[in-house]
Scaffold this motif. Structure first.
Motif, PDB file in Angstrom:
ATOM      1  N   ASN A  52      21.125  -6.628  -3.437  1.00 32.91           N
ATOM      2  CA  ASN A  52      21.173  -7.862  -4.424  1.00 32.91           C
ATOM      3  C   ASN A  52      20.053  -7.817  -5.137  1.00 32.91           C
ATOM      4  O   ASN A  52      20.039  -8.568  -5.999  1.00 32.91           O
ATOM      5  CB  ASN A  52      21.172  -9.244  -3.466  1.00 32.91           C
ATOM      6  CG  ASN A  52      22.518  -9.303  -2.867  1.00 32.91           C
ATOM      7  OD1 ASN A  52      22.792  -9.156  -1.477  1.00 32.91           O
ATOM      8  ND2 ASN A  52      23.534  -9.937  -3.675  1.00 32.91           N
ATOM      9  N   VAL A  53      18.878  -7.246  -4.591  1.00 31.08           N
ATOM     10  CA  VAL A  53      17.666  -7.023  -5.575  1.00 31.08           C
ATOM     11  C   VAL A  53      16.953  -5.631  -5.765  1.00 31.08           C
ATOM     12  O   VAL A  53      17.154  -4.839  -4.821  1.00 31.08           O
ATOM     13  CB  VAL A  53      16.502  -7.991  -4.664  1.00 31.08           C
ATOM     14  CG1 VAL A  53      15.261  -7.775  -5.598  1.00 31.08           C
ATOM     15  CG2 VAL A  53      16.884  -9.379  -4.379  1.00 31.08           C
ATOM     16  N   PHE A  54      17.029  -5.275  -7.184  1.00 30.82           N
ATOM     17  CA  PHE A  54      16.498  -3.961  -7.202  1.00 30.82           C
ATOM     18  C   PHE A  54      15.906  -3.759  -8.323  1.00 30.82           C
ATOM     19  O   PHE A  54      15.827  -4.566  -9.272  1.00 30.82           O
ATOM     20  CB  PHE A  54      17.949  -3.150  -7.114  1.00 30.82           C
ATOM     21  CG  PHE A  54      19.171  -3.601  -8.186  1.00 30.82           C
ATOM     22  CD1 PHE A  54      19.175  -3.229  -9.434  1.00 30.82           C
ATOM     23  CD2 PHE A  54      19.944  -4.510  -7.827  1.00 30.82           C
ATOM     24  CE1 PHE A  54      19.893  -3.677 -10.222  1.00 30.82           C
ATOM     25  CE2 PHE A  54      20.785  -5.114  -8.565  1.00 30.82           C
ATOM     26  CZ  PHE A  54      20.886  -4.666 -10.107  1.00 30.82           C
ATOM     27  N   SER A  55      15.310  -2.804  -8.780  1.00 29.68           N
ATOM     28  CA  SER A  55      14.565  -2.261 -10.092  1.00 29.68           C
ATOM     29  C   SER A  55      15.152  -0.844 -10.312  1.00 29.68           C
ATOM     30  O   SER A  55      15.882  -0.004  -9.245  1.00 29.68           O
ATOM     31  CB  SER A  55      13.189  -2.130  -9.673  1.00 29.68           C
ATOM     32  OG  SER A  55      12.692  -1.115  -8.813  1.00 29.68           O
ATOM     33  N   MET A  56      14.790  -0.483 -11.508  1.00 27.61           N
ATOM     34  CA  MET A  56      15.486   0.920 -12.279  1.00 27.61           C
ATOM     35  C   MET A  56      14.417   1.569 -12.619  1.00 27.61           C
ATOM     36  O   MET A  56      13.639   0.909 -13.540  1.00 27.61           O
ATOM     37  CB  MET A  56      16.583   0.589 -13.076  1.00 27.61           C
ATOM     38  CG  MET A  56      17.928  -0.135 -12.315  1.00 27.61           C
ATOM     39  SD  MET A  56      18.991  -0.651 -13.436  1.00 27.61           S
ATOM     40  CE  MET A  56      19.699   0.824 -14.337  1.00 27.61           C
ATOM     41  N   PRO A  57      14.462   2.629 -12.804  1.00 30.32           N
ATOM     42  CA  PRO A  57      13.271   3.567 -13.713  1.00 30.32           C
ATOM     43  C   PRO A  57      13.406   3.193 -15.207  1.00 30.32           C
ATOM     44  O   PRO A  57      12.509   3.089 -15.933  1.00 30.32           O
ATOM     45  CB  PRO A  57      13.611   5.093 -13.523  1.00 30.32           C
ATOM     46  CG  PRO A  57      14.379   4.928 -12.303  1.00 30.32           C
ATOM     47  CD  PRO A  57      15.454   3.725 -11.990  1.00 30.32           C
ATOM     48  N   ASP A  58      14.627   3.137 -15.669  1.00 34.91           N
ATOM     49  CA  ASP A  58      14.727   2.669 -17.048  1.00 34.91           C
ATOM     50  C   ASP A  58      15.635   1.543 -17.247  1.00 34.91           C
ATOM     51  O   ASP A  58      17.021   1.710 -17.346  1.00 34.91           O
ATOM     52  CB  ASP A  58      15.442   3.972 -17.742  1.00 34.91           C
ATOM     53  CG  ASP A  58      15.728   3.505 -19.112  1.00 34.91           C
ATOM     54  OD1 ASP A  58      14.825   2.833 -19.660  1.00 34.91           O
ATOM     55  OD2 ASP A  58      16.474   4.373 -19.918  1.00 34.91           O
ATOM     56  N   ALA A  59      14.839   0.369 -16.992  1.00 31.55           N
ATOM     57  CA  ALA A  59      15.729  -0.991 -17.041  1.00 31.55           C
ATOM     58  C   ALA A  59      15.880  -1.412 -18.563  1.00 31.55           C
ATOM     59  O   ALA A  59      16.654  -2.413 -18.878  1.00 31.55           O
ATOM     60  CB  ALA A  59      14.991  -1.974 -16.420  1.00 31.55           C
ATOM     61  N   TYR A  60      15.362  -0.773 -19.614  1.00 29.16           N
ATOM     62  CA  TYR A  60      15.502  -1.290 -20.912  1.00 29.16           C
ATOM     63  C   TYR A  60      16.912  -1.463 -21.256  1.00 29.16           C
ATOM     64  O   TYR A  60      17.242  -2.719 -22.009  1.00 29.16           O
ATOM     65  CB  TYR A  60      14.563  -0.552 -21.768  1.00 29.16           C
ATOM     66  CG  TYR A  60      14.979  -1.072 -23.398  1.00 29.16           C
ATOM     67  CD1 TYR A  60      13.905  -1.925 -23.826  1.00 29.16           C
ATOM     68  CD2 TYR A  60      15.733  -0.241 -24.340  1.00 29.16           C
ATOM     69  CE1 TYR A  60      14.085  -2.451 -25.227  1.00 29.16           C
ATOM     70  CE2 TYR A  60      15.898  -0.825 -25.475  1.00 29.16           C
ATOM     71  CZ  TYR A  60      14.936  -1.906 -25.914  1.00 29.16           C
ATOM     72  OH  TYR A  60      14.940  -2.339 -27.185  1.00 29.16           O
ATOM     73  N   PRO A  61      17.753  -0.674 -21.453  1.00 27.24           N
ATOM     74  CA  PRO A  61      19.130  -0.919 -22.047  1.00 27.24           C
ATOM     75  C   PRO A  61      19.856  -2.139 -21.255  1.00 27.24           C
ATOM     76  O   PRO A  61      20.385  -2.944 -21.983  1.00 27.24           O
ATOM     77  CB  PRO A  61      20.011   0.250 -21.302  1.00 27.24           C
ATOM     78  CG  PRO A  61      18.924   1.482 -21.282  1.00 27.24           C
ATOM     79  CD  PRO A  61      17.581   0.846 -20.570  1.00 27.24           C
ATOM     80  N   ALA A  62      19.747  -2.331 -19.817  1.00 30.59           N
ATOM     81  CA  ALA A  62      20.210  -3.505 -19.158  1.00 30.59           C
ATOM     82  C   ALA A  62      19.405  -4.739 -19.762  1.00 30.59           C
ATOM     83  O   ALA A  62      20.048  -6.060 -19.930  1.00 30.59           O
ATOM     84  CB  ALA A  62      20.176  -3.396 -17.718  1.00 30.59           C
ATOM     85  N   ILE A  63      18.056  -4.637 -19.902  1.00 26.39           N
ATOM     86  CA  ILE A  63      17.400  -5.797 -20.294  1.00 26.39           C
ATOM     87  C   ILE A  63      17.784  -6.213 -21.516  1.00 26.39           C
ATOM     88  O   ILE A  63      18.270  -7.410 -22.090  1.00 26.39           O
ATOM     89  CB  ILE A  63      15.853  -5.945 -20.193  1.00 26.39           C
ATOM     90  CG1 ILE A  63      15.531  -5.240 -18.737  1.00 26.39           C
ATOM     91  CG2 ILE A  63      14.941  -6.798 -20.696  1.00 26.39           C
ATOM     92  CD1 ILE A  63      14.111  -4.655 -18.411  1.00 26.39           C
ATOM     93  N   ASN A  64      17.918  -5.298 -22.385  1.00 28.91           N
ATOM     94  CA  ASN A  64      18.245  -5.368 -23.592  1.00 28.91           C
ATOM     95  C   ASN A  64      19.475  -6.088 -24.024  1.00 28.91           C
ATOM     96  O   ASN A  64      20.040  -7.265 -24.973  1.00 28.91           O
ATOM     97  CB  ASN A  64      18.312  -4.133 -24.664  1.00 28.91           C
ATOM     98  CG  ASN A  64      18.500  -4.021 -26.077  1.00 28.91           C
ATOM     99  OD1 ASN A  64      17.773  -4.912 -26.681  1.00 28.91           O
ATOM    100  ND2 ASN A  64      19.279  -3.246 -26.580  1.00 28.91           N
ATOM    101  N   LYS A  65      20.489  -5.692 -23.299  1.00 23.72           N
ATOM    102  CA  LYS A  65      21.840  -6.379 -23.368  1.00 23.72           C
ATOM    103  C   LYS A  65      21.767  -7.887 -22.826  1.00 23.72           C
ATOM    104  O   LYS A  65      22.717  -8.695 -23.503  1.00 23.72           O
ATOM    105  CB  LYS A  65      22.903  -5.628 -22.752  1.00 23.72           C
ATOM    106  CG  LYS A  65      23.169  -4.330 -23.101  1.00 23.72           C
ATOM    107  CD  LYS A  65      23.842  -4.454 -24.551  1.00 23.72           C
ATOM    108  CE  LYS A  65      24.356  -3.315 -24.901  1.00 23.72           C
ATOM    109  NZ  LYS A  65      23.487  -1.899 -25.135  1.00 23.72           N
ATOM    110  N   LEU A  66      21.024  -7.908 -21.772  1.00 25.33           N
ATOM    111  CA  LEU A  66      20.955  -9.404 -21.060  1.00 25.33           C
ATOM    112  C   LEU A  66      20.251 -10.307 -22.209  1.00 25.33           C
ATOM    113  O   LEU A  66      20.749 -11.340 -22.472  1.00 25.33           O
ATOM    114  CB  LEU A  66      20.114  -9.384 -20.076  1.00 25.33           C
ATOM    115  CG  LEU A  66      19.966 -10.567 -19.251  1.00 25.33           C
ATOM    116  CD1 LEU A  66      21.214 -11.300 -18.866  1.00 25.33           C
ATOM    117  CD2 LEU A  66      19.178 -10.510 -18.016  1.00 25.33           C
ATOM    118  N   ALA A  67      19.263  -9.815 -22.844  1.00 25.26           N
ATOM    119  CA  ALA A  67      18.642 -10.454 -24.078  1.00 25.26           C
ATOM    120  C   ALA A  67      19.439 -10.602 -25.270  1.00 25.26           C
ATOM    121  O   ALA A  67      19.442 -11.780 -25.677  1.00 25.26           O
ATOM    122  CB  ALA A  67      17.273  -9.825 -24.374  1.00 25.26           C
TER     123      ALA A  67
END
Length: 281
Positions: free
Chosen positions: A120-135
């Motif tokens: 349920n809790v995780f990080s990713m080496p390249d999180a930008y694409p997911a953050i960008n879509k959430l934004a």
């Protein structure tokens, strides 16, 4: 809108959306989304809240209580929760995050697949694409732009796909998801040949028993079932889109004898190849 909750900074805002009937039937859809700055002392506990929650922690730290666990979460982590279940989160120091409550007809299946690999809790080496879509989802509402439900659904799908595609490895662990994908790629290229479980297991350096068990766990099929399904699917295409004889299709799709092919086809389709071919499309 501004949140009436205590310990939510006044510069925080959120938006509520009611999806259309077609979105309820077809898409992923947001129900609420926001950008919150939670102040020290914030605490929330809910028995149930009919949605799934995605958060990206930008700053600070919080504690999540979920399924009997208390999980500390720091900046740079995603949180994916089934809010239909009891859940709580709080912080003595505060945190800032982008968040979105969402749902959809297949949301639970995606949720289950993702947390089975990442938790349920995780990080990713390249999180930008997911953050960008959430934004981007947040920006649609904060900017007052026209809400295009197929596009919002695509944003959510892209986020969840990036999660599902990322498989973190522990030291010296075996990547079973990659094993299944590599095996499927090989089968797709060689399904007309006499492929054995021993051959497939040797290709990925696993025992036959371990290979069959893990392949089924990843795909839902044993290797043999997958091969037969692919052969039948190819045969169906050829029966409808070629003038090849049933016998030729039998051997072209990797079956050893016409009787074996016809029996397998009838088992899967409830009719013979000839009957399938004669059906109107």
């Amino acid at each position: 809108m501004k949140s009436p909750e205590k310990f939510v900074a006044p510069e925080s805002d959120y938006f509520i959306y009611t999806p259309s009937k077609s979105a309820l039937e077809m898409f992923f859809y947001p129900l609420q989304c926001g950008h919150f700055i939670y102040e020290a002392g914030y605490h929330l506990r809910r028995e149930s809240y009919d949605s799934f929650l995605l958060m990206y922690i930008q700053k600070g730290r919080l504690l999540l209580e979920f399924e009997g666990q208390t999980i500390p979460i720091t900046a740079g982590h995603f949180v994916l929760l089934d809010c239909y279940q009891l859940h709580a989160y709080s912080s003595d120091e505060g945190w800032e995050c982008l968040w979105c409550h969402f749902d959809g007809v297949v949301a639970r299946h995606w949720y289950a697949a993702i947390i089975s690999r990442l938790g349920n809790v995780f990080s990713m080496p390249d999180a930008y694409p997911a953050i960008n879509k959430l934004a981007a989802i947040y920006d649609v509402f904060s900017s007052g732009n026209l809400v295009r439900e197929p596009l919002i659904s695509k944003y959510l799908t892209d986020i969840l796909t990036s999660f599902l595609s990322y498989v973190p490895l522990k030291p010296n662990s075996y990547n079973y998801a990659n094993m299944a994908e590599e095996t499927i790629t090989y089968i797709n290229e060689h399904f007309r040949e006499d492929i054995t479980n021993e051959e497939l297991a040797n290709r990925v350096n696993l025992s036959q028993y371990h290979f069959i068990r893990t392949f089924k766990k990843e795909t839902g099929f044993t290797p043999h079932e997958y091969i037969i399904n692919l052969r039948i699917a190819t045969a169906k295409y050829l029966l409808k889109n070629s003038h090849m004889s049933v016998k030729d299709i039998c051997f072209d799709t990797g079956f050893s004898r016409e009787s074996v092919f016809c029996s397998a086809f009838k088992r899967h389709q409830g009719m013979t190849p000839a009957q399938y071919r004669s059906m109107e499309s």
